[in-house]
Write a protein that holds these residues in place. Structure first.
Motif, PDB file in Angstrom:
ATOM      1  N   HIS A 101      -1.306  34.743 -81.107  1.00 34.84           N
ATOM      2  CA  HIS A 101      -1.600  34.782 -79.600  1.00 34.84           C
ATOM      3  C   HIS A 101      -1.625  33.114 -79.060  1.00 34.84           C
ATOM      4  O   HIS A 101      -1.465  32.785 -77.800  1.00 34.84           O
ATOM      5  CB  HIS A 101      -2.722  35.278 -79.807  1.00 34.84           C
ATOM      6  CG  HIS A 101      -3.072  35.916 -79.980  1.00 34.84           C
ATOM      7  ND1 HIS A 101      -2.564  37.144 -78.626  1.00 34.84           N
ATOM      8  CD2 HIS A 101      -3.760  37.490 -81.353  1.00 34.84           C
ATOM      9  CE1 HIS A 101      -3.515  39.056 -80.065  1.00 34.84           C
ATOM     10  NE2 HIS A 101      -3.743  38.227 -80.845  1.00 34.84           N
ATOM     11  N   ALA A 128      -7.688  36.396 -75.596  1.00 34.75           N
ATOM     12  CA  ALA A 128      -6.654  35.721 -76.249  1.00 34.75           C
ATOM     13  C   ALA A 128      -6.957  37.021 -77.221  1.00 34.75           C
ATOM     14  O   ALA A 128      -5.489  37.938 -77.619  1.00 34.75           O
ATOM     15  CB  ALA A 128      -5.501  34.624 -75.990  1.00 34.75           C
ATOM     16  N   GLU A 133     -10.369  33.616 -70.887  1.00 27.25           N
ATOM     17  CA  GLU A 133     -10.120  34.764 -70.966  1.00 27.25           C
ATOM     18  C   GLU A 133      -9.852  35.315 -72.326  1.00 27.25           C
ATOM     19  O   GLU A 133      -9.886  34.306 -73.465  1.00 27.25           O
ATOM     20  CB  GLU A 133      -8.568  34.870 -70.595  1.00 27.25           C
ATOM     21  CG  GLU A 133      -8.098  35.340 -69.048  1.00 27.25           C
ATOM     22  CD  GLU A 133      -9.247  36.120 -68.191  1.00 27.25           C
ATOM     23  OE1 GLU A 133      -8.941  37.485 -68.566  1.00 27.25           O
ATOM     24  OE2 GLU A 133      -9.698  35.944 -67.211  1.00 27.25           O
ATOM     25  N   PRO A 175      -3.261  30.427 -78.642  1.00 24.01           N
ATOM     26  CA  PRO A 175      -4.453  30.347 -77.118  1.00 24.01           C
ATOM     27  C   PRO A 175      -5.013  29.346 -76.986  1.00 24.01           C
ATOM     28  O   PRO A 175      -4.321  27.551 -77.502  1.00 24.01           O
ATOM     29  CB  PRO A 175      -6.280  31.299 -78.180  1.00 24.01           C
ATOM     30  CG  PRO A 175      -5.690  31.078 -79.509  1.00 24.01           C
ATOM     31  CD  PRO A 175      -4.318  30.890 -79.522  1.00 24.01           C
ATOM     32  N   ARG A 182      -7.515  30.514 -72.500  1.00 28.17           N
ATOM     33  CA  ARG A 182      -7.387  31.393 -73.095  1.00 28.17           C
ATOM     34  C   ARG A 182      -8.392  31.122 -74.339  1.00 28.17           C
ATOM     35  O   ARG A 182      -7.724  30.373 -74.740  1.00 28.17           O
ATOM     36  CB  ARG A 182      -5.855  31.899 -73.608  1.00 28.17           C
ATOM     37  CG  ARG A 182      -5.234  32.827 -72.450  1.00 28.17           C
ATOM     38  CD  ARG A 182      -3.712  32.823 -72.665  1.00 28.17           C
ATOM     39  NE  ARG A 182      -3.318  33.684 -73.102  1.00 28.17           N
ATOM     40  CZ  ARG A 182      -3.013  33.423 -74.736  1.00 28.17           C
ATOM     41  NH1 ARG A 182      -2.819  32.887 -74.792  1.00 28.17           N
ATOM     42  NH2 ARG A 182      -3.069  34.656 -75.106  1.00 28.17           N
TER      43      ARG A 182
END
Length: 485
Positions: A401, A351, A349, A403, A326
């Motif tokens: 988040h 995040a 991905e 990440p 992420r």
């Protein structure tokens, strides 16, 4: 959208492009219309001056002088700009020399009685001291408040000195959008420097980037095209004749949108209307559009096949290591959307994001330049926060988040490191572009994630200036106005 070169001041991004500095919501909703009202903040920690971007460009022109009409404090960044200029010349094998810069040193007396006499003296001194091919005169908050007639003084001295003396109205309070400074610089170049083409050069393509070295070079060579790098390290003579190119391509819409559109609308140099080549899909589109414009469609297809073959094994290896990781992305609007394409192509991905600004319109009104639309089409929806470089919001978002990596254009790297999160800096030199750029970028991410010891040690010995109270709040809780949903 028409670019007006009759006025000395550029039309601001707030009105011209309906640029947002405050927004929270998903990308699809942001794309659904181009008239969202900007959400202002009830608290702002910091800001970025548009005049900073003007100096980024003007001080890097080889044989131009800059006269900054303002207090001495506005000259505080010149040592940094001088170092950048000298390093760029050394790297490219050009003669190493200093920037040509004078500050008018406005003081308290000048703010009462005016600084016009100082400005005239400084412009004449710039001509005597540097013998430049052009002089760019930039305004500051102080000179704008005084109300000195900078354009009038420049026009009078231009006739006297026999070189372009160009008023660039870029005082910081004129705009809330730092990228307007790029537009102010390019407005001045289009108004006073660029000349009508003597003769078109069918193999020449203008390249607008932050760095003179540009990674299109190898691909251009395969296609028989010559890149003309602008603006860093350019000469006035080169800038006078950028109208002779057959097309213009750019690294970042924030930097080059206005110049590319102005060259097309006023000098007949078409902009390459495709997303910047970050990631495989965008690289394909950009090269195919160049092939169409230069009637080299077959050659482009061969280059695309060859370049993809070169990276195939490395891309498979990186995807096997990075898929599912992420990334948090913080950068100016167009570049942030480009980085999203890169991480998605690597199997990662998104995040979260902190976007410095978002332009709701385009100087060349063409949907092929809509990078947000491109991302949604090829990579799906994602959450967007527009934060105008607010460090307190960036730190909050990264903390929430959590990440695997933070990718930053400016400030995020330090805040991620203090939170113990690996981070990389997406710098001015566009090493992430095209197919081999995807591999370089992916390897940098893999190295950062795989070797976290240094970052963990930084976090261990660092203390954030923000309390747990703030880190637990909604990231955009200081945005006023109706929520974007």
């Amino acid at each position: 959208m028409s670019i007006n070169l009759n006025e000395p001041a550029v039309e601001l991004r707030e009105s011209r492009l309906r640029t947002l500095t405050g927004y929270e919501g998903d990308a699809a909703h942001l794309l659904s219309r181009n008239d969202f009202p900007n959400r202002e903040r009830s608290f702002t920690q910091c800001g970025s001056c548009s005049a900073d971007q003007v100096m980024n460009l003007f001080t890097q022109i080889q044989d131009a002088a800059v006269v900054e009409h303002g207090p001495a404090g506005c000259a505080g960044d010149i040592p940094y700009r001088n170092a950048t200029f000298r390093l760029g010349n050394r790297r490219m094998g050009y003669p190493v020399h200093n920037v040509k810069y004078i500050n008018t040193n406005l003081d308290e007396k000048d703010t009462i009685y005016g600084g016009g006499a100082k400005l005239e003296k400084a412009i004449r001194e710039a001509k005597r001291r540097f013998n430049p091919k052009a002089i760019f005169v930039t305004t500051t908050c102080a000179s704008a408040i005084i109300g000195d007639d900078v354009p009038g003084i420049c026009d009078e001295l231009e006739e006297e000195l026999g070189i372009p003396v160009v008023a660039t109205l870029c005082e910081g309070f004129r705009t809330n959008i730092w990228a307007t400074g790029f537009d102010s610089s390019n407005h001045s170049i289009l108004r006073k420097i660029v000349k009508p083409a003597r003769q078109k050069q069918p193999d020449l393509i203008n390249v607008i980037s932050f760095q003179h070295r540009f990674l299109f070079e190898s691909v251009f060579k395969q296609l028989g095209l010559r890149p003309n790098h602008i603006v860093p390290l350019s000469t006035i003579d080169q800038l006078e004749h950028i109208s002779e190119a057959a097309a213009t391509v750019q690294y970042c819409e924030s930097l080059g949108s206005y110049l590319a559109a102005g060259l097309e609308q006023h000098f007949g140099v078409p902009e390459v209307k495709a997303p910047a080549p970050f990631g495989i899909k965008a690289s394909d589109e950009m090269l195919r559009e160049i092939g169409r414009m230069f009637h080299k469609e077959a050659e482009v297809e061969k280059v695309i096949v060859s370049e993809k073959e070169k990276i195939a094994k490395d891309l498979e290896r990186l995807r096997s290591k990075l898929t599912g990781k992420r990334a948090f992305i913080a950068a100016g609007g167009p570049l942030a959307y480009n980085i999203i394409a890169l991480v998605k192509d690597l199997g990662m991905e998104v995040a979260g994001t902190c976007i410095w600004h978002h332009d709701q319109k385009f100087d060349n009104d063409d949907e092929r330049l809509n990078f947000l639309k491109f991302d949604l089409k090829h990579y799906g929806n994602f959450h967007i926060g527009v934060c105008n470089k607010q460090a307190f919001e960036v730190a909050n978002a990264i903390n929430k988040h959590k990440p695997d990596i933070a990718i930053s254009r400016h400030i995020t790297t330090v805040w991620a490191a203090k939170l113990g999160i690996p981070s990389i800096f997406a710098g001015n030199e566009p090493t992430e572009m095209l197919y081999d750029g995807l591999i370089r970028f992916g390897q940098t991410i893999d190295d950062a994630i795989s070797n976290p010891a240094y970052i963990k040690n930084v976090a261990k010995h660092s203390k954030l200036p923000y309390t747990d109270w703030w880190l637990e709040q909604n990231t955009y809780s200081f945005l006023r106005g109706e929520k974007n949903v």
